[in-house]
Design a protein around this motif. Structure first.
Motif, PDB file in Angstrom:
ATOM      1  N   THR A 139     -39.768 -28.452   8.090  1.00  0.00           N
ATOM      2  CA  THR A 139     -40.875 -27.870   8.858  1.00  0.00           C
ATOM      3  C   THR A 139     -40.452 -27.409  10.244  1.00  0.00           C
ATOM      4  O   THR A 139     -41.237 -26.764  10.947  1.00  0.00           O
ATOM      5  CB  THR A 139     -42.004 -28.903   9.025  1.00  0.00           C
ATOM      6  N   CYS A 140     -39.230 -27.740  10.648  1.00  0.00           N
ATOM      7  CA  CYS A 140     -38.733 -27.482  12.004  1.00  0.00           C
ATOM      8  C   CYS A 140     -39.658 -28.126  13.031  1.00  0.00           C
ATOM      9  O   CYS A 140     -40.111 -27.498  13.984  1.00  0.00           O
ATOM     10  CB  CYS A 140     -38.570 -25.995  12.284  1.00  0.00           C
ATOM     11  N   ARG A 141     -39.946 -29.395  12.810  1.00  0.00           N
ATOM     12  CA  ARG A 141     -40.775 -30.152  13.742  1.00  0.00           C
ATOM     13  C   ARG A 141     -40.092 -31.475  14.072  1.00  0.00           C
ATOM     14  O   ARG A 141     -39.446 -32.085  13.206  1.00  0.00           O
ATOM     15  CB  ARG A 141     -42.156 -30.440  13.142  1.00  0.00           C
ATOM     16  N   ASN A 142     -40.247 -31.916  15.305  1.00  0.00           N
ATOM     17  CA  ASN A 142     -39.873 -33.274  15.693  1.00  0.00           C
ATOM     18  C   ASN A 142     -40.810 -33.705  16.807  1.00  0.00           C
ATOM     19  O   ASN A 142     -41.699 -32.936  17.202  1.00  0.00           O
ATOM     20  CB  ASN A 142     -38.400 -33.352  16.111  1.00  0.00           C
ATOM     21  N   GLU A 143     -40.644 -34.910  17.297  1.00  0.00           N
ATOM     22  CA  GLU A 143     -41.577 -35.438  18.291  1.00  0.00           C
ATOM     23  C   GLU A 143     -40.852 -35.876  19.543  1.00  0.00           C
ATOM     24  O   GLU A 143     -39.715 -36.376  19.478  1.00  0.00           O
ATOM     25  CB  GLU A 143     -42.358 -36.623  17.715  1.00  0.00           C
ATOM     26  N   CYS A 144     -41.531 -35.678  20.669  1.00  0.00           N
ATOM     27  CA  CYS A 144     -41.021 -36.152  21.947  1.00  0.00           C
ATOM     28  C   CYS A 144     -41.506 -37.584  22.157  1.00  0.00           C
ATOM     29  O   CYS A 144     -42.712 -37.841  22.188  1.00  0.00           O
ATOM     30  CB  CYS A 144     -41.515 -35.255  23.082  1.00  0.00           C
ATOM     31  N   ILE A 235     -41.864 -18.794  18.581  1.00  0.00           N
ATOM     32  CA  ILE A 235     -41.865 -18.501  17.145  1.00  0.00           C
ATOM     33  C   ILE A 235     -40.532 -17.894  16.725  1.00  0.00           C
ATOM     34  O   ILE A 235     -39.912 -18.314  15.739  1.00  0.00           O
ATOM     35  CB  ILE A 235     -43.023 -17.556  16.787  1.00  0.00           C
ATOM     36  N   ARG A 236     -40.084 -16.884  17.472  1.00  0.00           N
ATOM     37  CA  ARG A 236     -38.818 -16.222  17.136  1.00  0.00           C
ATOM     38  C   ARG A 236     -37.673 -17.220  17.076  1.00  0.00           C
ATOM     39  O   ARG A 236     -36.858 -17.232  16.148  1.00  0.00           O
ATOM     40  CB  ARG A 236     -38.508 -15.147  18.183  1.00  0.00           C
ATOM     41  N   ASN A 237     -37.612 -18.098  18.078  1.00  0.00           N
ATOM     42  CA  ASN A 237     -36.479 -19.009  18.196  1.00  0.00           C
ATOM     43  C   ASN A 237     -36.592 -20.221  17.279  1.00  0.00           C
ATOM     44  O   ASN A 237     -35.574 -20.828  16.927  1.00  0.00           O
ATOM     45  CB  ASN A 237     -36.309 -19.446  19.650  1.00  0.00           C
ATOM     46  N   ARG A 238     -37.792 -20.574  16.898  1.00  0.00           N
ATOM     47  CA  ARG A 238     -37.951 -21.627  15.886  1.00  0.00           C
ATOM     48  C   ARG A 238     -37.315 -21.171  14.584  1.00  0.00           C
ATOM     49  O   ARG A 238     -36.578 -21.919  13.925  1.00  0.00           O
ATOM     50  CB  ARG A 238     -39.438 -21.930  15.688  1.00  0.00           C
ATOM     51  N   ILE A 239     -37.590 -19.915  14.206  1.00  0.00           N
ATOM     52  CA  ILE A 239     -36.990 -19.368  12.991  1.00  0.00           C
ATOM     53  C   ILE A 239     -35.483 -19.214  13.168  1.00  0.00           C
ATOM     54  O   ILE A 239     -34.696 -19.548  12.266  1.00  0.00           O
ATOM     55  CB  ILE A 239     -37.647 -18.011  12.645  1.00  0.00           C
ATOM     56  N   LEU A 240     -35.073 -18.700  14.323  1.00  0.00           N
ATOM     57  CA  LEU A 240     -33.644 -18.503  14.591  1.00  0.00           C
ATOM     58  C   LEU A 240     -32.884 -19.828  14.538  1.00  0.00           C
ATOM     59  O   LEU A 240     -31.778 -19.904  13.986  1.00  0.00           O
ATOM     60  CB  LEU A 240     -33.457 -17.841  15.961  1.00  0.00           C
ATOM     61  N   PHE A 241     -33.459 -20.876  15.116  1.00  0.00           N
ATOM     62  CA  PHE A 241     -32.831 -22.204  15.081  1.00  0.00           C
ATOM     63  C   PHE A 241     -32.593 -22.647  13.643  1.00  0.00           C
ATOM     64  O   PHE A 241     -31.521 -23.156  13.302  1.00  0.00           O
ATOM     65  CB  PHE A 241     -33.712 -23.219  15.806  1.00  0.00           C
TER      66      PHE A 241
END
Length: 306
Positions: A139-144, A235-241
Motif C-alpha cells: 500500500t506504500c503506507r507506514n506510520e510515524c 502522489i507522484r513521488n509515492r508512485i515513484l518510490f
C-alpha cells in the motif's frame, strides 16, 4: 569527536534561517562544526549580508530552486565532515543534540543514518517523530511513531533501529553516502529521504533513532491547507518510490490498490472538501509516472512558479 558538517537549505525564508543559525550558535560549540547554508534560488540573495553577520558559516548560492535533495546535495562538495547533519532551517536545536547523534555513529559503525526525536515548536510538549514503522510495500503506507503524543519520556529508551529517519533532522555517515550515493534529486520534494534510507539499507547500513537527542520543528501540528504543489508531489513521488524500491509482486498489488481504491477515494475527498481543483494534479502525477523513467529529472510541475 569526529568532524561534523551541519547543512541547511534556505528558500525565501531568511528570517527563519537566521533564527536557526542563532540557535546553533547558542546551543552548540560552532567552532567545532562546519556550518553550511545553501540558498536554494531565493528571490532575494541574502548571502552578502549573511557573510558579515555569520563569519563562521559557509554560504552557497544556487540561482534556481533545486528542490530539497538538490539543495542539500549542492553542499556535499563543500562538506568536510565525517558525519553530515542535514537539518531543516525551520528547526531549533537543543543542547547536546549534535554530540548525542555523533555518539551513536561513533559507537555503532553499522549505523548509516540517525535522527533525533522531534517535537513541534508551536506545541513543544507534543512529539512529531520518535521513529517510523517499516513500509507496507503493498500500500506504500507506514506510520510515524509517537506523533501527536504528549512527550512523557515514553520513547526515551527506544534507541536503535527504526524504519526511516526524518528528513527534518538526519545525521548521515559519509561512508554511507559514498556507498549508496546522495539523495535522488528527481523526487524534488517529498519521499527523497525515504528513498535514500532504502538505498543506504541496501548498502549494508542500519537506520536508527536516538530519542534522547531532541530538536524542535516549526512545522505546525495542525493540518494545513492542501496545495497543488504538495498534492502533486506526494502522489507522484509515492508512485515513484514504489517503482524504485518495491519487489515486483508488491508493485503489482500496489498498482491495483492505487487504481481501485486510492484514486476514487481521493477524488471523492476532493469533492467533499470543495477542492476539485486538485483532481487534475492527481492525474498529472499518475501520468508523469507513466511517461517518465525512474531517473527522469523532468518534475512535471511549473517549478519556476514556486
Amino acid at each position: 569527536m569526529k568532524k561534523v558538517s551541519v547543512i541547511t537549505v534556505n528558500f525565501n525564508q531568511h528570517s527563519v534561517t537566521e533564527a536557526f543559525l542563532d540557535s546553533i550558535a547558542a546551543k552548540e560549540n560552532i567552532d567545532k562544526l562546519q556550518v553550511i547554508v545553501v540558498d536554494n534560488g531565493s528571490n532575494i540573495n541574502r548571502i552578502p549580508k549573511w557573510i558579515n553577520q555569520y563569519p563562521n558559516v559557509k554560504f552557497i548560492r544556487s540561482e534556481i530552486n533545486l528542490g530539497f535533495a538538490g539543495g542539500n546535495n549542492l553542499a556535499l562538495a563543500e562538506a568536510e565532515g565525517d558525519y553530515l547533519f542535514f537539518v531543516n532551517n525551520d528547526t531549533e536545536v537543543t543542547s547536546g543534540l549534535v554530540e548525542k547523534l555523533v555518539n551513536i555513529l561513533d559507537r555503532h559503525p553499522v549505523v548509516g543514518m540517525v535522527s533525533p526525536k522531534i517535537r513541534y515548536h508551536d506545541q513543544p510538549s507534543l512529539i512529531q517523530y520518535a521513529g517510523f514503522t517499516s513500509m507496507n510495500f503493498y500500500t506504500c503506507r507506514n506510520e510515524c511513531i509517537g506523533q501527536f503524543e504528549e512527550d512523557k519520556g515514553q520513547y526515551d529508551n527506544t534507541t536503535g533501529i527504526t524504519g526511516y529517519i526524518h528528513g527534518a533532522a538526519m545525521m548521515v555517515r559519509r561512508t554511507a553516502i559514498e556507498k549508496a550515493g546522495p539523495m535522488a534529486e528527481n523526487f524534488f520534494l517529498y519521499f527523497e529521504e525515504i528513498d535514500w534510507c532504502e538505498r543506504i539499507k541496501r548498502a549494508g547500513f542500519e537506520i536508527w533513532i536516538e530519542p534522547r537527542a531532541l530538536i524542535y520543528h516549526k512545522e505546525s501540528a495542525s493540518v494545513g491547507t492542501k496545495s497543488a504543489l504538495k498534492e502533486y508531489f506526494m502522489i507522484r513521488n509515492r508512485i515513484l518510490f514504489m517503482r524504485r524500491n518495491a519487489p515486483l509482486l508488491a508493485k503489482i498489488i500496489f498498482t491495483l490498490h492505487f487504481c481501485i481504491l486510492v484514486i476514487p477515494r481521493n477524488i471523492i475527498n476532493y469533492i467533499l472538501q470543495k477542492r476539485s481543483d486538485l483532481t487534475p494534479w492527481l492525474f498529472k502525477a499518475v501520468w508523469w509516472n507513466l511517461k517518465n523513467n525512474t531517473d527522469s529529472m523532468n518534475s512535471g510541475f511549473p517549478i519556476n512558479k514556486i
